[in-house]
Design an enzyme around this catalytic site. Sequence first.
Site, short mmCIF file in Angstrom:
data_model
loop_
_atom_site.label_atom_id
_atom_site.label_comp_id
_atom_site.label_asym_id
_atom_site.label_seq_id
_atom_site.Cartn_x
_atom_site.Cartn_y
_atom_site.Cartn_z
N CYS A 196 0.86 -1.19 0.00
CA CYS A 196 0.00 0.00 0.00
C CYS A 196 0.90 1.24 0.00
O CYS A 196 1.74 1.40 0.91
CB CYS A 196 -0.86 -0.03 1.27
SG CYS A 196 -1.81 1.47 1.55
N CYS A 216 -0.76 3.82 -6.39
CA CYS A 216 -1.70 3.21 -5.45
C CYS A 216 -1.85 1.78 -5.94
O CYS A 216 -2.03 1.55 -7.15
CB CYS A 216 -3.05 3.92 -5.50
SG CYS A 216 -4.35 3.01 -4.63
N1 DGL Z 1 -4.04 0.54 -2.01
C1 DGL Z 1 -3.66 1.63 -1.20
C2 DGL Z 1 -2.52 2.43 -1.76
O1 DGL Z 1 -1.67 1.86 -2.43
C3 DGL Z 1 -4.69 2.41 -0.44
C4 DGL Z 1 -5.97 2.79 -1.09
C5 DGL Z 1 -6.92 3.38 -0.06
O2 DGL Z 1 -7.28 2.66 0.88
O3 DGL Z 1 -7.28 4.56 -0.19
O4 DGL Z 1 -2.38 3.59 -1.53
#
Ligand code: DGL
Length: 260
Positions: free
Chosen positions: A73, A187
């Site tokens: 993440c 993301c």
């Molecule tokens: N998948 C996550 C990222 O890479 C977070 C997305 C979220 O929960 O807003 O930032």
Amino acid sequence: MNAPILFFDSGIGGLSILKPTRAFLPRAPYIYVADNAAFPYGTRSESEITTRVPALLGRLVERLKPQLVVIACNTASTIALDHVRAALDVPVVGTVPAIKPAAEMTKTGVIGVLGTEATVRQAYVDDLTKEFAQDCMVIRHGSAELVELAEKRLAGEKVSRSDVRRAARPLFEKAGDAPMDVVVLACTHFPLVADWLSETWPDVKFIDGGKGIARRIYELTKGQRWPSKAPEGRAIFTAEPPEQMRTAFARFKITDFSTL
Ligand code: DGL
């Protein structure tokens, strides 16, 4: 028996890192943790993430005894990677925007960074830009809507190409006439809609750090004798997930579910 590799995200985004990792390490034991009780991370404050993520991962590491934690993440990594490393006594691999490869790849010198609202405002992104893309124009945009759409698409809900196009378009509007030719998907949810982004903007290369992170995990776990048969992949949620989520995870060979 090898200790598991723990993947962590707010939702399904980490699957875009798990997938290339499995290609390198098909027989490793994986546990995927989705903090869906706090999803989405991208609209939360720095202090919420810094408090929540190291504490949650601390509990999980104590309980699951992984050999390695992968924060799959960008939001959690750009905000709390140092805090997590300080709190855990296992190696931690983070996921940060692939600005370095983008700077190496761009021909026009104009790069986009598409992440969550929280990620694109981080000093971590300023630092990556200063270090690796000083000669480039770097345009950032954060979209909570695109995160939601990726999550829904994977869960099999109705999402259209035009929804995805609309959510990503502000990045291209910010670029205006600047000839942006590479966009970093900053993301981990976004590679899950990259096919639709590429269809809409075929002259732009959309890149992410998935393969590089998978390679790093491979290096860090090298020399282990993995089980002869891939163990069942496990997923742990922090809140009861929607039923369709199980089907989505099963496509990634994760079939054992539980809720914290
Ligand atoms: N998948 C996550 C990222 O890479 C977070 C997305 C979220 O929960 O807003 O930032």
